[in-house]
Design an enzyme around this catalytic site. Sequence first.
Site, PDB file in Angstrom:
ATOM      1  N   ARG A 153       0.836  -1.211   0.000  1.00 39.61           N
ATOM      2  CA  ARG A 153       0.000   0.000   0.000  1.00 39.61           C
ATOM      3  C   ARG A 153       0.866   1.255   0.000  1.00 39.61           C
ATOM      4  O   ARG A 153       0.423   2.315  -0.382  1.00 39.61           O
ATOM      5  CB  ARG A 153      -0.835   0.061   1.302  1.00 39.61           C
ATOM      6  CG  ARG A 153      -1.847  -0.993   1.502  1.00 39.61           C
ATOM      7  CD  ARG A 153      -2.251  -1.084   2.988  1.00 39.61           C
ATOM      8  NE  ARG A 153      -2.736   0.158   3.559  1.00 39.61           N
ATOM      9  CZ  ARG A 153      -3.987   0.598   3.471  1.00 39.61           C
ATOM     10  NH1 ARG A 153      -4.876  -0.109   2.814  1.00 39.61           N
ATOM     11  NH2 ARG A 153      -4.348   1.714   4.032  1.00 39.61           N
TER      12      ARG A 153
ATOM     13  N   ARG B 200       9.771   5.875  -3.084  1.00 36.13           N
ATOM     14  CA  ARG B 200      10.049   6.773  -4.220  1.00 36.13           C
ATOM     15  C   ARG B 200      11.483   7.286  -4.168  1.00 36.13           C
ATOM     16  O   ARG B 200      11.945   7.679  -3.091  1.00 36.13           O
ATOM     17  CB  ARG B 200       9.129   7.998  -4.191  1.00 36.13           C
ATOM     18  CG  ARG B 200       7.669   7.712  -4.259  1.00 36.13           C
ATOM     19  CD  ARG B 200       6.912   9.022  -4.489  1.00 36.13           C
ATOM     20  NE  ARG B 200       5.510   8.859  -4.174  1.00 36.13           N
ATOM     21  CZ  ARG B 200       4.946   9.232  -3.029  1.00 36.13           C
ATOM     22  NH1 ARG B 200       5.683   9.795  -2.086  1.00 36.13           N
ATOM     23  NH2 ARG B 200       3.661   9.038  -2.827  1.00 36.13           N
TER      24      ARG B 200
ATOM     25  N   ARG C 221      -7.664  -7.475  13.806  1.00 30.78           N
ATOM     26  CA  ARG C 221      -6.825  -6.761  14.760  1.00 30.78           C
ATOM     27  C   ARG C 221      -7.648  -5.612  15.307  1.00 30.78           C
ATOM     28  O   ARG C 221      -8.415  -4.972  14.568  1.00 30.78           O
ATOM     29  CB  ARG C 221      -5.575  -6.239  14.043  1.00 30.78           C
ATOM     30  CG  ARG C 221      -4.515  -5.710  14.987  1.00 30.78           C
ATOM     31  CD  ARG C 221      -3.825  -6.812  15.749  1.00 30.78           C
ATOM     32  NE  ARG C 221      -2.713  -6.269  16.546  1.00 30.78           N
ATOM     33  CZ  ARG C 221      -2.299  -6.803  17.668  1.00 30.78           C
ATOM     34  NH1 ARG C 221      -2.874  -7.900  18.156  1.00 30.78           N
ATOM     35  NH2 ARG C 221      -1.280  -6.264  18.321  1.00 30.78           N
TER      36      ARG C 221
ATOM     37  N   ARG D  61       1.320   4.972  16.792  1.00 33.08           N
ATOM     38  CA  ARG D  61       1.388   6.350  16.306  1.00 33.08           C
ATOM     39  C   ARG D  61       0.709   7.301  17.268  1.00 33.08           C
ATOM     40  O   ARG D  61      -0.144   6.900  18.063  1.00 33.08           O
ATOM     41  CB  ARG D  61       0.786   6.476  14.906  1.00 33.08           C
ATOM     42  CG  ARG D  61      -0.604   5.904  14.742  1.00 33.08           C
ATOM     43  CD  ARG D  61      -0.970   5.857  13.240  1.00 33.08           C
ATOM     44  NE  ARG D  61      -2.253   5.198  13.036  1.00 33.08           N
ATOM     45  CZ  ARG D  61      -2.736   4.833  11.858  1.00 33.08           C
ATOM     46  NH1 ARG D  61      -2.052   5.051  10.755  1.00 33.08           N
ATOM     47  NH2 ARG D  61      -3.908   4.243  11.750  1.00 33.08           N
TER      48      ARG D  61
ATOM     49  N   GLU E  21      -2.267   5.569  19.715  1.00 34.83           N
ATOM     50  CA  GLU E  21      -2.948   4.396  19.163  1.00 34.83           C
ATOM     51  C   GLU E  21      -2.205   3.115  19.560  1.00 34.83           C
ATOM     52  O   GLU E  21      -1.051   2.924  19.185  1.00 34.83           O
ATOM     53  CB  GLU E  21      -2.988   4.545  17.637  1.00 34.83           C
ATOM     54  CG  GLU E  21      -4.027   3.705  16.963  1.00 34.83           C
ATOM     55  CD  GLU E  21      -4.252   4.147  15.518  1.00 34.83           C
ATOM     56  OE1 GLU E  21      -4.478   5.348  15.273  1.00 34.83           O
ATOM     57  OE2 GLU E  21      -4.177   3.273  14.644  1.00 34.83           O
TER      58      GLU E  21
ATOM     59  N   TYR F 184      -9.040  -5.174   3.536  1.00 33.20           N
ATOM     60  CA  TYR F 184      -8.389  -3.985   4.097  1.00 33.20           C
ATOM     61  C   TYR F 184      -8.624  -2.823   3.125  1.00 33.20           C
ATOM     62  O   TYR F 184      -7.725  -2.394   2.421  1.00 33.20           O
ATOM     63  CB  TYR F 184      -6.906  -4.314   4.259  1.00 33.20           C
ATOM     64  CG  TYR F 184      -6.028  -3.292   4.947  1.00 33.20           C
ATOM     65  CD1 TYR F 184      -6.529  -2.130   5.515  1.00 33.20           C
ATOM     66  CD2 TYR F 184      -4.665  -3.525   5.031  1.00 33.20           C
ATOM     67  CE1 TYR F 184      -5.685  -1.226   6.140  1.00 33.20           C
ATOM     68  CE2 TYR F 184      -3.817  -2.633   5.651  1.00 33.20           C
ATOM     69  CZ  TYR F 184      -4.333  -1.483   6.199  1.00 33.20           C
ATOM     70  OH  TYR F 184      -3.492  -0.587   6.804  1.00 33.20           O
TER      71      TYR F 184
ATOM     72  N   ASP G  97      -9.625   1.033   1.867  1.00 35.85           N
ATOM     73  CA  ASP G  97      -9.598   2.446   2.245  1.00 35.85           C
ATOM     74  C   ASP G  97     -10.989   3.031   2.021  1.00 35.85           C
ATOM     75  O   ASP G  97     -11.827   2.430   1.338  1.00 35.85           O
ATOM     76  CB  ASP G  97      -8.590   3.200   1.377  1.00 35.85           C
ATOM     77  CG  ASP G  97      -7.158   2.889   1.782  1.00 35.85           C
ATOM     78  OD1 ASP G  97      -6.941   2.548   2.955  1.00 35.85           O
ATOM     79  OD2 ASP G  97      -6.266   2.981   0.913  1.00 35.85           O
TER      80      ASP G  97
HETATM   81  N1  UDP Z   1       3.868   0.423   8.050  1.00 39.27           N
HETATM   82  C1  UDP Z   1       5.118   0.334   8.610  1.00 39.27           C
HETATM   83  N2  UDP Z   1       5.659   1.453   9.165  1.00 39.27           N
HETATM   84  C2  UDP Z   1       5.032   2.635   9.177  1.00 39.27           C
HETATM   85  C3  UDP Z   1       3.762   2.731   8.580  1.00 39.27           C
HETATM   86  C4  UDP Z   1       3.205   1.599   8.031  1.00 39.27           C
HETATM   87  O1  UDP Z   1       5.712  -0.740   8.636  1.00 39.27           O
HETATM   88  O2  UDP Z   1       5.594   3.622   9.702  1.00 39.27           O
HETATM   89  C5  UDP Z   1       3.269  -0.825   7.494  1.00 39.27           C
HETATM   90  C6  UDP Z   1       2.462  -1.558   8.558  1.00 39.27           C
HETATM   91  O3  UDP Z   1       2.571  -2.939   8.329  1.00 39.27           O
HETATM   92  C7  UDP Z   1       1.065  -1.051   8.283  1.00 39.27           C
HETATM   93  C8  UDP Z   1       1.062  -0.977   6.768  1.00 39.27           C
HETATM   94  O4  UDP Z   1       2.368  -0.516   6.447  1.00 39.27           O
HETATM   95  O5  UDP Z   1       0.083  -1.937   8.794  1.00 39.27           O
HETATM   96  C9  UDP Z   1       0.013  -0.054   6.176  1.00 39.27           C
HETATM   97  O6  UDP Z   1       0.180   1.253   6.712  1.00 39.27           O
HETATM   98  P1  UDP Z   1      -0.924   2.375   6.603  1.00 39.27           P
HETATM   99  O7  UDP Z   1      -0.320   3.655   7.033  1.00 39.27           O
HETATM  100  O8  UDP Z   1      -1.539   2.305   5.241  1.00 39.27           O
HETATM  101  O9  UDP Z   1      -1.930   1.840   7.715  1.00 39.27           O
HETATM  102  P2  UDP Z   1      -3.355   2.338   8.278  1.00 39.27           P
HETATM  103  O10 UDP Z   1      -3.317   3.847   8.327  1.00 39.27           O
HETATM  104  O11 UDP Z   1      -4.403   1.769   7.337  1.00 39.27           O
HETATM  105  O12 UDP Z   1      -3.391   1.703   9.629  1.00 39.27           O
END
Ligand code: UDP
Length: 377
Positions: free
Chosen positions: A175, A179, A254, A284, A304, A351, A353
């Site tokens: 996802r 870059r 989860r 986060r 979180e 999963y 969005d």
């Molecule tokens: N992820 C990670 N480090 C980060 C952010 C995301 O390893 O700093 C991985 C982690 O496995 C996460 C996935 O990327 O579940 C998808 O992240 P996203 O930010 O899309 O998650 P959401 O906001 O949907 O929880």
Amino acid sequence: MTRFSSAPSFDFTVVGAGLYGSVFARCAAEAGKSVLLVDRRDHIGGNCYSERVDGIDVHRYGPHIFHTNNPWVWEFVNRFAHFNHYRHRGVVRHGDRLFSFPINLATLHQLWGVSTPAEAEAKLAAVREPAGDDNLESWIVSQVGRELYEIFVRGYTAKQWGRDPRELPSSIIKRIPVRLTWNDWYFDDAYQGIPVDGYTRLFENLLDHDKIRVETGVDFFDERQSLATAGGQLVYSGKIDEFFDYRYGELEYRSLRFETVERPGDFQGAAIVNYGDGAVPYTRIVEHKHFALQKCDRTVLTYEYPQAYERGGEAFYPIRDERNAKLYDRYRKLAASTNVLFGGRLGSYQYYDMHQVIAQAMTAAEKALAPSRSQAA
Ligand code: UDP
């Protein structure tokens, strides 16, 4: 006597007032159909639900950043909310160090001192490992090597999913872009933003239609019989395994726990800082006012904490590994043998969005309404 036994009959009974149910309800209502929309929570909006605290819109179930490439979806949501020009740029903290995220030239400059795409590519080429089995760890180390994996992915992912990244599908990490440019946007999509008056107002506008009756605090499973007599086609956006009374066993999810605090000032200068370090128990910290690009003396922070999902708790993320994908497939086949419409993150065990759920609901509504549309023509 149950709550809906004397209810008038509706064309659709929709379970779940999150995005799937609410968008479906609106589309049906605009086609002249009556809709009863129920939700077990005491509010609409599902996990998009937000509340004003000190004038700041607080995302109660985790940060929601709207992004899509689909003009149909963007046009639709703009009928119900005005969006600001927020563009998400991630920050990851690991120990004392802070990095730009998703991985981009700024990240690699901070970490390795490289300055150009060619230097970054040369460095990455030296650290990439050959791809092994298809799992999250193997895929990401084949893209960026082990050092970046350790800083950005291993700890965060293990906390987030409660699993070793080798036991998770690579789709979870795919996802997020990597870059070799200075573009540090989290999402590539053409349309992005945050509703200026909050997500809850968006849902209020979406459901403000005289063909829609909304009942919150109603658990479908307590009212199943009477809701069946309330009439019409059933549309269900809750957990698919629960709908079938866990006939084939439980799908895994989860869950999350949120701790929200208010304080003066500006805590972190960004809407979200991710904590890559496995030793920090939260994934986060969300500082909500930055989504609104607002200047404000006070601030609201949400920590979180991922946690195990237990029956009766809040399911946030489907854990779509091989076992669960197979199990879901059995439920999906069972669902196809009923005349119930299933959708949304939980109803489809995907999963998704926000924009994907909206597109799914609009498409499902078009299909469900097609016979009556062609009769009317
Ligand atoms: N992820 C990670 N480090 C980060 C952010 C995301 O390893 O700093 C991985 C982690 O496995 C996460 C996935 O990327 O579940 C998808 O992240 P996203 O930010 O899309 O998650 P959401 O906001 O949907 O929880």
